[in-house]
Structures are given as C-alpha cells and as structure tokens.
Enzyme design. Structure first.
Site, PDB file in Angstrom:
ATOM      1  N   ASP A 201      66.887 -50.288  10.861  1.00 29.79           N
ATOM      2  CA  ASP A 201      66.158 -49.016  10.928  1.00 29.79           C
ATOM      3  C   ASP A 201      67.053 -47.899  10.411  1.00 29.79           C
ATOM      4  O   ASP A 201      68.251 -47.858  10.736  1.00 29.79           O
ATOM      5  CB  ASP A 201      65.750 -48.693  12.370  1.00 29.79           C
ATOM      6  CG  ASP A 201      64.507 -49.472  12.787  1.00 29.79           C
ATOM      7  OD1 ASP A 201      64.037 -50.268  11.967  1.00 29.79           O
ATOM      8  OD2 ASP A 201      64.041 -49.284  13.922  1.00 29.79           O
TER       9      ASP A 201
ATOM     10  N   HIS B 106      63.889 -19.723   6.333  1.00 28.72           N
ATOM     11  CA  HIS B 106      65.323 -19.863   6.081  1.00 28.72           C
ATOM     12  C   HIS B 106      65.735 -21.328   6.183  1.00 28.72           C
ATOM     13  O   HIS B 106      65.190 -22.081   6.987  1.00 28.72           O
ATOM     14  CB  HIS B 106      66.128 -19.041   7.094  1.00 28.72           C
ATOM     15  CG  HIS B 106      65.928 -17.567   6.931  1.00 28.72           C
ATOM     16  ND1 HIS B 106      66.107 -16.679   7.968  1.00 28.72           N
ATOM     17  CD2 HIS B 106      65.557 -16.821   5.863  1.00 28.72           C
ATOM     18  CE1 HIS B 106      65.856 -15.454   7.539  1.00 28.72           C
ATOM     19  NE2 HIS B 106      65.522 -15.512   6.268  1.00 28.72           N
TER      20      HIS B 106
ATOM     21  N   VAL C 188      68.172  -8.752  26.756  1.00 34.54           N
ATOM     22  CA  VAL C 188      67.220  -9.539  25.980  1.00 34.54           C
ATOM     23  C   VAL C 188      65.814  -9.056  26.298  1.00 34.54           C
ATOM     24  O   VAL C 188      65.371  -9.148  27.450  1.00 34.54           O
ATOM     25  CB  VAL C 188      67.357 -11.044  26.293  1.00 34.54           C
ATOM     26  CG1 VAL C 188      66.332 -11.846  25.502  1.00 34.54           C
ATOM     27  CG2 VAL C 188      68.773 -11.527  25.980  1.00 34.54           C
TER      28      VAL C 188
ATOM     29  N   SER D  65      59.574 -20.521  -9.762  1.00 35.33           N
ATOM     30  CA  SER D  65      59.729 -19.075  -9.616  1.00 35.33           C
ATOM     31  C   SER D  65      61.115 -18.730  -9.105  1.00 35.33           C
ATOM     32  O   SER D  65      61.733 -19.489  -8.371  1.00 35.33           O
ATOM     33  CB  SER D  65      58.665 -18.536  -8.644  1.00 35.33           C
ATOM     34  OG  SER D  65      58.981 -17.240  -8.207  1.00 35.33           O
TER      35      SER D  65
ATOM     36  N   PRO E 169      61.878 -58.041   5.486  1.00 39.45           N
ATOM     37  CA  PRO E 169      62.116 -59.390   6.025  1.00 39.45           C
ATOM     38  C   PRO E 169      62.662 -59.296   7.460  1.00 39.45           C
ATOM     39  O   PRO E 169      63.436 -58.386   7.777  1.00 39.45           O
ATOM     40  CB  PRO E 169      63.170 -59.969   5.079  1.00 39.45           C
ATOM     41  CG  PRO E 169      63.144 -59.108   3.867  1.00 39.45           C
ATOM     42  CD  PRO E 169      62.723 -57.756   4.318  1.00 39.45           C
TER      43      PRO E 169
ATOM     44  N   THR F 229      61.459  -5.498  -3.372  1.00 36.74           N
ATOM     45  CA  THR F 229      60.154  -5.936  -3.850  1.00 36.74           C
ATOM     46  C   THR F 229      59.232  -4.742  -4.028  1.00 36.74           C
ATOM     47  O   THR F 229      59.087  -3.917  -3.125  1.00 36.74           O
ATOM     48  CB  THR F 229      59.529  -6.931  -2.856  1.00 36.74           C
ATOM     49  OG1 THR F 229      60.358  -8.084  -2.753  1.00 36.74           O
ATOM     50  CG2 THR F 229      58.141  -7.350  -3.317  1.00 36.74           C
TER      51      THR F 229
ATOM     52  N   ARG G 241      60.440 -45.645  17.322  1.00 40.23           N
ATOM     53  CA  ARG G 241      59.243 -46.461  17.087  1.00 40.23           C
ATOM     54  C   ARG G 241      59.210 -47.703  17.974  1.00 40.23           C
ATOM     55  O   ARG G 241      58.138 -48.142  18.405  1.00 40.23           O
ATOM     56  CB  ARG G 241      59.181 -46.867  15.610  1.00 40.23           C
ATOM     57  CG  ARG G 241      58.858 -45.724  14.679  1.00 40.23           C
ATOM     58  CD  ARG G 241      59.052 -46.084  13.216  1.00 40.23           C
ATOM     59  NE  ARG G 241      60.464 -46.329  12.886  1.00 40.23           N
ATOM     60  CZ  ARG G 241      60.920 -46.560  11.667  1.00 40.23           C
ATOM     61  NH1 ARG G 241      60.080 -46.589  10.650  1.00 40.23           N
ATOM     62  NH2 ARG G 241      62.209 -46.766  11.447  1.00 40.23           N
ATOM     63  N   GLY G 242      60.400 -48.274  18.235  1.00 41.68           N
ATOM     64  CA  GLY G 242      60.439 -49.457  19.095  1.00 41.68           C
ATOM     65  C   GLY G 242      59.958 -49.152  20.494  1.00 41.68           C
ATOM     66  O   GLY G 242      59.178 -49.921  21.086  1.00 41.68           O
TER      67      GLY G 242
ATOM     68  N   ASP H 230      56.715 -22.319  -6.159  1.00 43.43           N
ATOM     69  CA  ASP H 230      58.029 -21.905  -5.668  1.00 43.43           C
ATOM     70  C   ASP H 230      59.140 -22.457  -6.559  1.00 43.43           C
ATOM     71  O   ASP H 230      60.104 -21.758  -6.884  1.00 43.43           O
ATOM     72  CB  ASP H 230      58.199 -22.376  -4.229  1.00 43.43           C
ATOM     73  CG  ASP H 230      59.547 -22.017  -3.645  1.00 43.43           C
ATOM     74  OD1 ASP H 230      59.836 -20.815  -3.537  1.00 43.43           O
ATOM     75  OD2 ASP H 230      60.314 -22.927  -3.297  1.00 43.43           O
TER      76      ASP H 230
END
Length: 1112
Positions: free
Chosen positions: A227, A772, A798, A271, A109, A359, A66-67, A268
């Site tokens: 921070d 996952h 691949v 369940s 502060p 299922t 953020r800085g 969720d």
C-alpha cells in the site's frame, strides 16, 4: 497549491520507472487500474497476469485506512475481482464524515507473506529537513507510528546534487530491529527511495506495509510495496514534467471532480493570475466569487460561522490582476453552475474581496458584469441575489458599473466599498444583518496636486492620530514638524537573522528591484514622496533581457531617471548602499536570481514576490539566507510596509488607500500576516481602530515562507516603538504554536491580538485545499480552530471571529491609551502626490482629445473586433478574406457575392510573372540580401499610373464620362482630342484574338451576380469601339475591376451615392491590386530565397551606352 495527493497507481508507476534506476532491490509493482469506463476483456488482454495470479483489489481514491474500513479484498481470482468491484462501483459509501461514490480501483498480485515480513516506511518534508520514519512492523494494526517508529532527519542542503545520507547512515539509525540478513538490502532500498523522493519532488511518501521477504529455495530476497500514499509538489511540474509525465490530481474522497473545476484549473495554468474553484455542494444556495486567497478563506469562515456551511456551494478565488476576459470566463463558470438546479429559497452570489494592492477592480468587474448580463434571464428565473463588496485601485468605477448593472438586471444587487467591513455582506446575504440602503462613502480616489502641495514644510493643521509618548522619534525628510519615525535617525537596520532585534526598514533604506515592474517602482517612489523621504528608495533595477539604460519615473511632479542594469553584479557594485532586493522574477528564475543576490554581502532583506516556486528550492533558499544573515520575505507575497519609511512593491495598494489607512506616517501597531491581499484589509482595520500601523509584513502563503511569524513578532517585541502586535494566521502548518510558547515563557510580553483564518475547514466533510499553498490542515493540530484555542489559552486576545477582529484590536488599543502608553499627537497631512495621467484618464477624472481615431478595429475588450464584430463570430460565419476586407475597408458586412468578387480580384491580380516592374524590383532586392519587408516595399513603390495604378484612374475616367452623359463614342473622341490614354484600355500582349482569361472570368462573374452594372456595360461599349481600331485595345484587368467596383459601390444597396463617390476618390479601388499583388511579390521573394539566388547584376549587352560626343 503545491503539495497535491496522487493516486496509488500514479505513485507506484513513478517508483517503477525511477526506483530501480536508482539501484533499488524493489520488485516492480504490477497493477491495473479500473474505473467506470474499463472494458474487462481489454484489461485482461493488456495484463495477462490477472488471470494467472491470486489478486488484491482496493479503491484508489485517496481513502485512508482502507483495511480497517473493509475496502480491501485479498487472495481472489479475476472473476472474484470483477464481482467485488461490480458490487461497489458507483455506489455511495461513508468514510468518516465524507460520503462519496467508489469510482476508481487498483488491482495487484497477491503477495503471500508472513506478518513478521511487514514493515513501515514514511518520508515527509518539513521546513528544515526531510524525516524518514521506519518501523520493523507494519500493516493495518501498526498503531501510532509517530511514537513507535525510529526516525532520521535529513537536513536541507544547499547542494542540489546528492541526497545527504548513505545506506550506512540508514542502517545505523533506522534498522536496529530487523534481522541482520535484511539490513543491507533494506538500507539500499530506503537510500534509493529517498533519492527518488528528492529527485521527483515528493512531499510525502508512505508505504504500509512494505513486505521484505526471506529467500525461499534459492530465490533472491525481494521487497514489495503493498500500500502506498503519496503527495508531490505540483509547482515543480516545470522541472519534473519529463519524469512525471501527465499526472492527474484526484479530488479528496467525498467530492467528485467536476469539468468546471478542470476548466478553471486550465485557465489558471495559462494565466499569470490565480484562478481557483472547488465545488463543495452543487445544490447549495450560497455561492462565492472572492478576490484573494486569504479573503476567500475568510468569506468561507464567515458563511460557516453564520450557519451556512451546509448550503455553501463552492470555494474559490481570483487574484493576481486577472484580465477582463479571465474574470468573465470565471464568472460565467460560476453562474452556469448556479443556474443548473433551483433552490426553494433562491440563491445568493457573494462577490467579495479585501482592498486590492494592484488589481484594477473596474477591469475585473467589467468581466463579471458581462457574465451577469449574459445570464440575466436565468438570474431572474433562479431568484438569485447578488452582494458585492470590494475596494482597491479604481474601485469606485467598478462599484459604479456594478450599481448600474444591478438597476438593469432586474434582480436584487447590493454594492458596498471599503466603508463596509469586508465580511458584512455575508450577514446581509444570509439575512443575519440589515442591508443599509445608503451606505456612507468615506473617501474617493481623486487626490490632485494643488499649488504648494510639494512643499516640504509641514502644514499647521492637526490630526487625531496618536503615537507613543516620549518616543523621541526623529523627523523624516527635514520638515520641522513632519512625520515621526524610529528610523529617522538614519540608523543602520539589522536583519531578522541577527537575533530579532534589528529594524528591517528605515527611512534611509535603499532597494534594487529585479524585473521591469515600472508600475510597482512608481508606487514605491510615490510612497517615498508622500512619506517625505529625502530621496527615492529605489536606486536601480535589474532586467537581464535588455541592455543597460535608464528608465524614467516621477518623484512628485519631477521626472527622474533610475538606472536599469542587465547584470545584477553591476547594480550591486554601483549601489553599495542598497541592502534590499525586491525580486519580481518569475517562478522559474526567482530561485537563481535570489541565490545570486545573496552572494553580495550588502544584501540584508530579499522579498520574493512570485508564487509557485518549488518547495525544495524555497527550503534551500531559507538555509542559505540563515547562514548569510539575510531575511527573506515570501515567496508568494506582496511584501511589507513600514509607514513613513519604505514599502515593498505594490504593498499598500494605490495612493488613495495609503492616505486613507494613514500609511504615510507611523502608528503604534505592528502586524504579520500570511496573506498579502489581507494585509491591505489589516491596514484598513488597524487605521480605523487605532492610531495606525508601525510596520506590517505579509510572509507569504507558501508552506515554507522565508521568514515565519516568530521572526517578525520577536522583532516587534524588541522594538520600543511597537506597542501592540496583530497576528493573522491561517489553517495549515504549526508556526502559530511557537507564538503560544513565546507567550507562555515570557519572551513575548506585548499585547497580541491573533486570529487564524480557515475555521470553516472543520465543517467540511472532505479535505479542502484553500488558495494558499500552505493552507491545508494535515492534522488536527494544524486546524485554525485548534490554533485559535491555543493562542487564547496562551494569553493572546482572540476574537470570536474575523468579523470582530477590529473590535478586539480597538479594545486593546484603548486600554493602552488609558494606561498612558499612547497619547495623542498632532496630525500632519501628507504632501499631495500627483496622479499619473494614464491612471487619471482611466478613472474618468480628465479628458483629452485623442491623437488618433479609429472606427474599424478594437482590441481592448474581451476579444478582437473587426468592424464591431467579434473575431470568433467572424471565424464561425466563415466569411473569408473577402468578408474581412469588407469589415476593415468598408465597416460593414457586404453581401456574399461582393466578398467573392473581392477574393476573385485578389486571385487574378496576385501575380503577372517576374518580368513586370514590381516583381522585378522585388527579385533584385531579394537577391541583394534584403529582408522581406524591404523587398516587398521596393516592388510596391513601382505601382502607379503606368503599372497597376490604372484602377483608380480608370474608375474616375469611366464614371465621369458616364455621369456627364457622354456616349461611349463621345468619350473616346474626347480622350483622343485631349491626347490622353483611356485608363483600363489596352494590353501589350493580349488582344481580341488572344483574350485575357482573367478579364473573361471577371466579366462572367459580374454578369451573373451583380444586380446592376451600367458602368460595366458602358465600358464594354468603349471596348467595342477601341478594338475596332486596334485589336489589343481591349478592356484589361485594371479596367474591368475598376468599372465593376464602381457598379458594386453604387448599385449593391450597401452604400449611398456620396459614400460610393468618396471611396472612389480616396483610392479604395486600387487597394485590391495593391493587396493582391503583395501576395505575388512575397511569393517572388520567397522563391528567390529558396533558390538561393545570388546578387543580381544587369548584363552589359542589355544596356545601350550612349556617351556625349567628344569634340576637338
């Protein structure tokens, strides 16, 4: 999803609460949070320090650096803070590729300090240790802290108490570059910080800068946290909820939190299934509803690969066998989001998934179909097309339901099964692939046991499959030419921890199952049978919630008994040959049961099925398992399978998939996957492209699986029966790089086909946590694209995408066949396993007359039905008890005045004091110490013609007299001549001069509300005649209810004359008295218990003893 980022304010609040309690010298963090709903005057009154201190203000939305981005304002007063926030609140800003609105801020502060008082500290967890980084410089310009900071690894410990380090250790290893005057204080702070980190199940905690001040004019040194960024293990909520309180997990910057996401998260949490939803682009045209954590990532990958990243609206998954109602709620939420904004090209809904393990596809699809039907007008209005691909248990029925629904919805709806590649529907939905109109169906579920199907002799037919030439595999199960397996010799299997050379499962493997998972056990036994094992693989079950007993299962068509033990010690000691534990314990008890199992030396492999086990517990289990030489598969896994030998729980799915994927005999391909759901899809892909699977393991989707990719890949490397290996990795973690190193240094020489799912993550502008727990990239190195590139560079095969994974596997396999490493061998068809009756009935393959019929209530659907009306509708209409009586007794909604009459009858018959026989019996039973039901029944059994049962008799007598045309006087005379009492006439106490107010109330109600009351009027005439002879021969409560009830049945317009007579004859009128008086009997029972009345004994002076006369 385990490691979740929290707001800076949340993290500082936790440290304020717990760090000083741990003895830290930290100065408490003062802060105030601001959002769009903050009232500035209220904020100031609650935090008066805001007006008296210079302040710092910054966004609190998980924004890094953020800085550097100019998003911190320092040394400003309260008015300046208001102005700074006002300029930015609700405004869009861009951070990296993400654009989002600033909505949350934190005010603190301002702490004046020198640059050399800033430091950096970070703690993060990994598989074997927690790492503490410390650098004596901090702030926005710290640079590469990994290279600069000193580090200290704190190894995972088995002990749950203590933290494993001391302040002296920290001072020696981390604080070499800070001044001596600060070392003790900082060491104590870091020691306390790490203690809180462990105790509160943080997974990441970074403080930059940490300000360590020098003493000024006698003040004490102090440490300030400026921070902070943190993540906690959300799965540890059941352990840490009292310490955390209610924690909000904000979305990554650039993605707003939607109420629909919160709704699904709530579903969720309630369940046992897994339901996830992340909205990426509410205006997008491509929506998904995918079953399975791994499959959901692959569908997102494919959408992005085909150019749909900018139009992908959501990421989500449903898995773990959600109920019909849960899938309905999930689908309804998706459809409500889809139909909020129009798209010029229309929208597509992709309902996809792999081949389910357990299922019931049809059950989940019924919930989706209900939602589709509910949204039918909007589906047409918003030009929505639906593409479906699914397989698994009962998938044929599910696809049939979907096809029929598509014909009725009036929208394009295309349905495919396992004959179609899993992600082919994505190309169809995006217009990149032609839509086949008549897809070929490859197989069906029905696989009946035919005569001779249980013969252990192998049929003489041949197969197309192929196995390794000259493998010398032994025969399994004694068949002369049965399936072959390297385990057929009965050799002892070794564990992964023994150097990677051991075979995890053989045809002799014996397992103990923790949990009453009868369906999973039967699935294992059916697999054993179809693999021609000589005896079942499951030897015992452990279930601590019942006593020792035996559970019935099937071995083929024969029934067998498997012992169930309350104590694990009994199961272990009585089954020394068992070396595998399949642990179905819940996330709360899986850790303890696994630790107990590892205490027995016979255990070599433990599969932990549960997901949601806290990471600290999993890491301790990994350490213990390594020391004991035990292999852990999971957590969060379906397990693994060794075709022809053994399978864990529900792995491989139903028998139709096991047969289709040829899992009943070994092939030549071994795979390892994170996703359990995708393991079935891999079985399917491998069986189509090769001679089949030799072994497959799903290591689980958690960040720290018990065994990793390399553990299993090196086992495969050492197994001569494995000719090629398939790896399905995913985004998150770095384990795949160990595989790359093994390829490079020659430890792994067998052909490896590899693909890492989650390539879509690079195309999202904000961070996405996939299904996952471990599938989230925390660095570029953890992205799927980086891994795929590294694997390809190391020598793995691949493919270009998951779509072409099957082709890549086929190419490698064909080269092995051409080189002679693999040659064809005759196929041997498996023995046919009988289908369970319950499952065959669910599939619609058989029919049987029902033992019972019911037409009043149905609890099977999305919600309970009374008389065909949903319980929610009943409560919404406020029809009262009378309305429920009308539905359950008469199968229809009766008019309000009828329901009110029922309720009035129940009220006036509820009780008539303790002296009547029914109440007396109930009281005597209650005082004898009997339970509620026994006491109630004792009172109800007194109801008959003499007590309470006069309603039915009165209804019959009055209606027969009226129907036969007898005048009231004739009726009275006939009954007198017969010597019979008129039921419903007469009272012991009440008379014309002392009327029964209950009767008076009912009479007035009937006169006012009943449309016709001929029998009621007839009874009043009879009463006039009988009371003229004796004043207590009045129409009593039984009589007035009976005749009024008959008038209601005959004249309300709700029943035919035949129906009315049938209800009279079946005794329905007396039911009002029985139900009403039950209320009073229960009241008497509770009254006696409340008054603590003792055993009742009837007094002698109230008994007349009449003995037989004695004669001399």
């Amino acid at each position: 999803m385990s490691a979740k980022a929290i707001r800076e304010a949340t993290g500082k609040g936790l440290l304020n609460k717990h760090l000083n309690a741990a003895g830290s010298p930290l100065s408490s963090c003062q802060f105030a949070s601001v959002d769009e709903h903050t009232n500035w005057n209220t904020l100031l009154s609650e935090n008066p320090w805001l007006a008296s201190h210079p302040l710092v203000v910054k966004p609190d939305q998980l924004i890094k650096r953020r800085g550097k981005l100019g998003l911190i304002k320092v040394n400003v007063n309260y008015q300046g803070v208001q102005a700074w926030i006002g300029e930015r609140l609700g405004k869009d800003i861009q951070v990296g590729r993400a654009t989002g609105k600033l909505r949350n801020f934190i005010i603190e502060p301002f702490i004046p300090h020198k640059p050399d008082e800033e430091a950096y500290v970070c703690i993060y967890s990994h598989r074997n240790a927690d790492t503490i980084l410390f650098h004596h410089q901090g702030g926005v310009d710290i640079g590469d802290v990994d290279a600069k900071a000193l580090r200290m690894d704190v190894p995972v410990r088995e002990e749950e108490s203590g933290i494993g380090i001391t302040a002296n250790d920290i001072e020696k290893n981390l604080l070499t570059h800070i001044s001596a005057s600060k070392k003790k204080m900082v060491a104590k702070f870091i020691e306390s910080l790490y203690a809180v980190y462990v105790d509160l199940h943080f997974t990441y905690l970074e403080i930059n800068p940490l300000v360590i001040t020098e003493p000024v004019s006698g003040d004490q040194q102090a440490i300030f946290i400026l921070d902070l960024a943190a993540k906690v293990d959300a799965t540890a909520d059941f352990i840490c909820h009292s310490k955390w309180g209610a924690i909000e997990y904000p979305p990554p910057f650039g993605r707003d939190a939607f109420p629909e996401e919160a709704y699904i998260a709530d579903l969720d949490a309630k369940s046992g299934a897994s339901l996830k939803l992340t909205i990426l682009n509410k205006s997008g045209r491509i929506w998904t509803m995918v079953a399975g954590g791994g499959a959901s990532v692959i569908y997102s990958d494919t959408i992005c690969d085909l150019g749909g990243a900018s139009e992908l609206a959501n990421y989500g998954e449903y898995s773990g066998a959600p109920s019909e109602q849960q899938t309905y709620e999930y689908a309804k939420t998706i459809l409500s989001l889809m139909t909020q904004e129009r798209h010029p090209e229309g929208k597509v809904l992709i309902i996809g998934g792999g081949i389910a393990n357990f299922t019931n596809v049809a059950a989940t699809f019924k919930g989706i179909v209900t939602a589709l039907q509910e949204f039918q007008p909007k589906l047409v209005e918003f030009n929505i097309s639906v593409f479906v691909r699914r397989a698994g248990p009962n998938y044929q029925e599910g696809l049939r339901i979907m096809r029929e629904t598509g014909q009725n919805l009036g929208i394009p709806l295309f349905v495919f099964g396992p004959e179609t590649h899993m992600t082919a529907i994505v190309g169809m939905a995006l217009g990149k692939r032609a839509i086949p109109r008549n897809p070929e169906v490859e197989f069906s579920t029905a696989n009946f046991l035919l005569p001779g199907g249980q013969s252990r002799e192998s049929p003489s037919t041949s197969r197309k499959g192929s196995v390794t030439a000259g493998s010398g595999r032994g025969s399994i199960g004694g068949g002369s030419s049965g399936y072959s397996s390297s385990a057929g010799t009965g050799s002892t299997a070794g564990s992964v921890g023994s150097g990677g050379k051991g075979t995890m499962f053989t045809s002799k493997t014996k397992a103990i199952v923790w949990g009453m998972q009868t369906r999973a056990v039967q699935s294992m036994l059916d697999f054993d049978f179809v693999c021609r094992r000589s005896e079942p693989s499951v030897v015992a079950m452990v279930y601590p919630f019942t006593g020792d007993h035996k559970q019935k299962f099937y071995w083929g068509h024969k029934e067998i008994l498997i012992p169930v033990y309350k104590k694990m010690s009994d199961a272990m000691t009585k089954n020394k040959e068992a070396d595998v534990m399949v642990n179905f314990a819940s996330l709360r008890s899986a850790y303890e049961s696994t630790v107990e199992a590892m205490s027995y030396p016979q255990m070599r492999t433990i599969a932990i099925i549960a997901e949601g086990i806290p990471e600290n517990m999993t890491r301790r289990l990994i350490l213990m398992a390594r020391k004991k030489g035990v292999s852990i598969i999971g957590p969060a896994t379906v397990g693994g399978i060794k075709p022809g030998c053994f399978k864990i729980g529900n792995t491989g799915g139903m028998m139709d998939n096991i047969l289709h994927s040829k899992l009943y005999r070994p092939g030549s391909v071994a795979y390892v996957s994170r996703s359990g759901g995708m393991s079935n899809e891999l079985n399917n892909i491998v069986s189509k492209a090769t001679n089949g699977v030799l072994e497959g393991v799903a290591i689980g989707g958690d960040r720290y699986p018990g065994t990793n990719f390399m553990d299993h890949i090196m086992r495969y490397q050492d197994d001569p029966e494995v000719k090629m290996i398939v790896l399905l990795g995913e985004v998150g973690g770095v384990e795949e790089y160990d595989v790359c190193e093994a390829l490079k240094d020659g430890r792994l020489t067998k052909p490896l086909v590899a693909w890492c799912i989650g390539t879509c993550a690079d195309m999202f502008t904000s961070e996405v946590q996939f299904g996952h727990a471990g599938s989230c990239a925390n660095s570029d190195r953890e992205t799927a694209c980086s891994k795929n590139k590294a694997l390809a560079a190391a020598g793995a095969h691949v493919p270009a995408s998951f779509d072409s994974l099957g082709e890549a596997i086929g190419e490698v396999y064909n080269r092995l066949v051409e080189s002679g490493s693999i040659v064809p061998e005759p196929e041997v068809p498996p023995p046919t396993v009988p289908m369970d009756y319950s499952w065959a009935r669910e599939l619609g393959l058989i029919r049987k007359p029902a033992s019972f019929m019911t037409s009043i209530c149905d609890e099977r659907g999305q919600e309970l039905l009374y008389g065909g009306i949903a319980i929610s509708e009943i409560l919404k209409k406020d029809i009262g008890i009378g309305g429920v009586v009308s539905l359950l007794w008469f199968q229809r909604c009766l008019p309000p005045y009828v329901c009110k009459f029922f309720e009035m009858c129940l009220m006036v018959t509820a009780d008539h004091g303790p002296a009547v026989s029914g109440a007396h019996n109930t009281i005597v039973c209650a005082r004898a110490g009997k339970d509620l039901v026994s006491s109630l029944v004792s009172g109800l059994l007194t109801i008959g013609d003499r007590f309470g049962g006069a309603l039915d008799g009165a209804a019959r007598q009055f209606s027969e007299a009226y129907d036969t045309g007898l005048s009231p006087m004739e009726f009275v005379n006939v009954m007198r001549k017969k010597g019979q009492l008129i039921m419903g006439i007469g009272h012991r106490v009440k008379s014309l001069n002392n009327p029964d107010m209950r009767v008076k109330i009912i009479k007035e109600f009937v006169v006012e509300h009943f449309p016709a009351r001929p029998l009621f009027n007839y009874a009043l005439e009879v009463e006039r005649i009988t009371t003229s002879k004796k004043p207590n021969l009045i129409l009593n409560v039984d009589g007035v209810i009976a005749v009024s009830f008959v008038d209601l049945l005959r004249n309300s317009g709700c029943f035919t004359r035949e129906e009315a007579q049938e209800y009279i004859e079946m005794g329905s009128i007396n039911s009002l008295f029985v139900l009403g008086r039950s209320i009073g009997f229960i009241g008497h029972y509770m009254d006696q218990k409340r008054l603590k009345q003792g055993l009742y004994r009837h007094p002698w002076d109230d008994i007349s003893y009449v003995m037989p006369e004695q004669y001399n």
